[in-house]
Design an enzyme around this catalytic site. Structure first.
Site, PDB file in Angstrom:
ATOM      1  N   LYS A 129       0.866  -1.185   0.000  1.00 58.26           N
ATOM      2  CA  LYS A 129       0.000   0.000   0.000  1.00 58.26           C
ATOM      3  C   LYS A 129       0.896   1.225   0.000  1.00 58.26           C
ATOM      4  O   LYS A 129       2.011   1.181   0.497  1.00 58.26           O
ATOM      5  CB  LYS A 129      -0.868   0.025   1.258  1.00 58.26           C
ATOM      6  CG  LYS A 129      -2.079   0.897   1.121  1.00 58.26           C
ATOM      7  CD  LYS A 129      -3.113   0.188   0.289  1.00 58.26           C
ATOM      8  CE  LYS A 129      -4.462   0.783   0.369  1.00 58.26           C
ATOM      9  NZ  LYS A 129      -5.468  -0.196  -0.072  1.00 58.26           N
TER      10      LYS A 129
HETATM   11  N1  GLU Z   1      -7.139   0.005  -3.357  1.00 54.87           N
HETATM   12  C1  GLU Z   1      -7.869  -1.183  -3.649  1.00 54.87           C
HETATM   13  C2  GLU Z   1      -7.877  -2.116  -2.452  1.00 54.87           C
HETATM   14  O1  GLU Z   1      -7.670  -1.725  -1.333  1.00 54.87           O
HETATM   15  C3  GLU Z   1      -7.406  -1.821  -4.934  1.00 54.87           C
HETATM   16  C4  GLU Z   1      -5.964  -2.241  -4.935  1.00 54.87           C
HETATM   17  C5  GLU Z   1      -5.470  -2.681  -6.290  1.00 54.87           C
HETATM   18  O2  GLU Z   1      -6.221  -2.715  -7.239  1.00 54.87           O
HETATM   19  O3  GLU Z   1      -4.278  -3.009  -6.347  1.00 54.87           O
HETATM   20  O4  GLU Z   1      -8.176  -3.269  -2.579  1.00 54.87           O
END
Ligand code: GLU
Length: 437
Positions: A129
């Site tokens: 993240k």
């Molecule tokens: N931000 C989204 C999540 O928390 C998508 C992450 C992504 O597509 O890599 O799942």
């Protein structure tokens, strides 16, 4: 507010004037929430302490300084983060959040959630993240672009289509992803597969924008028969009408369900006769706030939880369902669109009250699943049509639901515990096979 990533907080025009105080969130941090749920599953798996320490800590945590001269003529120093939690199952994968409350603790927690999420739906990625502690509501779009590019310049060394792939999350969208791809391309040559959630015009995938919301609806459809629910007698409430919440609402409405409450960071509304999900999405896209929407009654944020309904979808920020409001939640089922919306204490209250909770790590995985499809398409320089994307998404979400719920029933544990157990076991197996643990 809004997403798993893309839960709400869509960048809106700055200086829109008075903004209502955001709804109260729990005092428990994201890290405490995620760690608690990890611990419950680790206990059941009788995991040794040393192994728990390995799986709790991140492989790499990058923090960078982003000094940007804003329109006020002053240099503001933002903090940017990228945490790569675990890569045993594949390249690190996860979104980038732009929000004033972003800090290392939160990004770390969200990165580990991605590790369990990708494992639970069984796609070949690890978990990561990123985030920047900026407020897109107060910034001009040109400033957001400069922050995005400066952030990418400082983290590009740890990224790559086979290392770590970024995506949207709260406060970021397809446009931000386009800037990220462009900036990465200046240094490495055109590399679409390093970013997912891109615009369609720049090798994004059909169906990615709606994917997280659609995934939530697949969960509803799987769960509904056991709860005796048909769409035509399902009333739902959306907390956080951003990308995730508004797509879930529109697709639920297409099925025949009725939205009776909704909110964003500015306030909440209610109408027992129904709120048109399409019209509200259009209103928000035009820059309107949820409480300004005509044809519904404005209510206090916490009253949203008390609206009688069958399905409640938290699609805002973490910690919104906590010990002080969980007993007021009137729904039969909670489908977690946001990441860690429910604190451990609230989770216990909901379990005791017999509220059926479909946890974030499974429920909101639709976004990263279609990110996986986008990555595959980019690597093949090929594009699937939307129907193919949605069908494949459905197959993966249904499989995950059935596997996890069967385990929950067999072991007589909440779905969340079974989901974490499933994810942790898969990561451990990969780590062991590689010889890491
Ligand atoms: N931000 C989204 C999540 O928390 C998508 C992450 C992504 O597509 O890599 O799942």
């Amino acid at each position: 507010m809004s997403t798993a990533g893309e839960t709400d907080r869509s960048p809106r025009a700055a200086n829109r004037g008075e903004v209502a105080a955001p709804p109260a969130r729990a005092e428990v941090s994201n890290w405490e929430i995620v760690n608690h749920y990890f611990g419950l599953a680790a206990d059941r798996l009788e995991m040794a302490e040393d192994l728990r320490n390995v799986l709790r800590s991140a492989y790499r945590e990058v923090q960078v300084q982003i000094p940007i001269k804003l329109a006020d003529g002053r240099i503001h120093v933002f903090a940017g983060y990228r945490v790569q939690h675990n890569g045993a199952r594949g390249p690190y994968k996860g979104g980038v959040r732009f929000h004033p409350e972003v800090d290392l603790d939160e990004v770390r927690a969200l990165a580990s959630l991605m590790t369990w999420k990708t494992a639970i739906v069984n796609i070949p990625f690890g978990g990561a993240k990123g985030g920047v502690n900026c407020s897109t509501r107060e910034l001009q779009r040109s400033e957001v672009q400069r922050i995005t590019r400066a952030f990418m310049d400082k983290i590009e060394k740890v990224l790559g289509p086979s290392r770590d792939i970024v995506a949207p999350d709260v406060g970021t969208d397809a446009q931000v992803m386009a800037w990220m791809m462009d900036e990465y391309g200046k240094l490495h040559g055109h590399t679409p597969a390093v970013v997912t959630g891109k615009p369609i015009a720049l090798e994004g995938s059909h169906g990615r924008e709606s994917a997280t919301g659609r995934g939530l609806v697949y969960m509803y459809r799987e769960a509904a028969p056991a709860l005796g629910l048909a769409p035509s007698d399902t009333r739902f409430v959306i907390q956080g009408y951003g990308n995730v919440g508004s797509w879930a609402a529109r697709i639920m409405q297409q099925l025949g369900a009725r939205m009776v409450g909704a909110s964003d960071a500015d306030g909440a509304i209610r109408n027992d006769a129904g709120i048109d999900a399409e019209a509200l999405a259009e209103h928000v896209a035009q820059g309107g706030t949820v409480p300004e929407f005509p044809g519904a009654e404005p209510v206090e944020h916490d009253e949203l939880l008390e609206i009688p309904c069958e399905v409640f979808v938290p699609a805002a920020l973490g910690g919104m369902i906590h010990e002080h409001n969980a007993d007021r939640l009137a729904a039969k089922m909670v489908i977690e669109g946001a990441n860690s919306p429910t604190t451990p204490h609230a989770d216990e209250i909901l379990n005791d009250r017999g509220v059926y909770v479909i946890p974030d790590v499974m429920a909101n995985a639709g976004g990263v699943v279609v990110s996986y499809f986008e990555w595959v398409q980019n690597l093949q320089h090929f594009r699937w049509d939307e129907r193919e994307v949605n069908d494949k998404l459905g197959t993966i979400m249904r499989r995950a639901y059935r596997e996890v719920v069967a385990r929950a029933q067999e072991e007589d544990v909440p779905v969340r515990v079974a989901a974490y157990e499933t994810g942790i076991e898969r990561v451990l197996e990969a780590a062991r096979t590689r010889g890491y643990v």
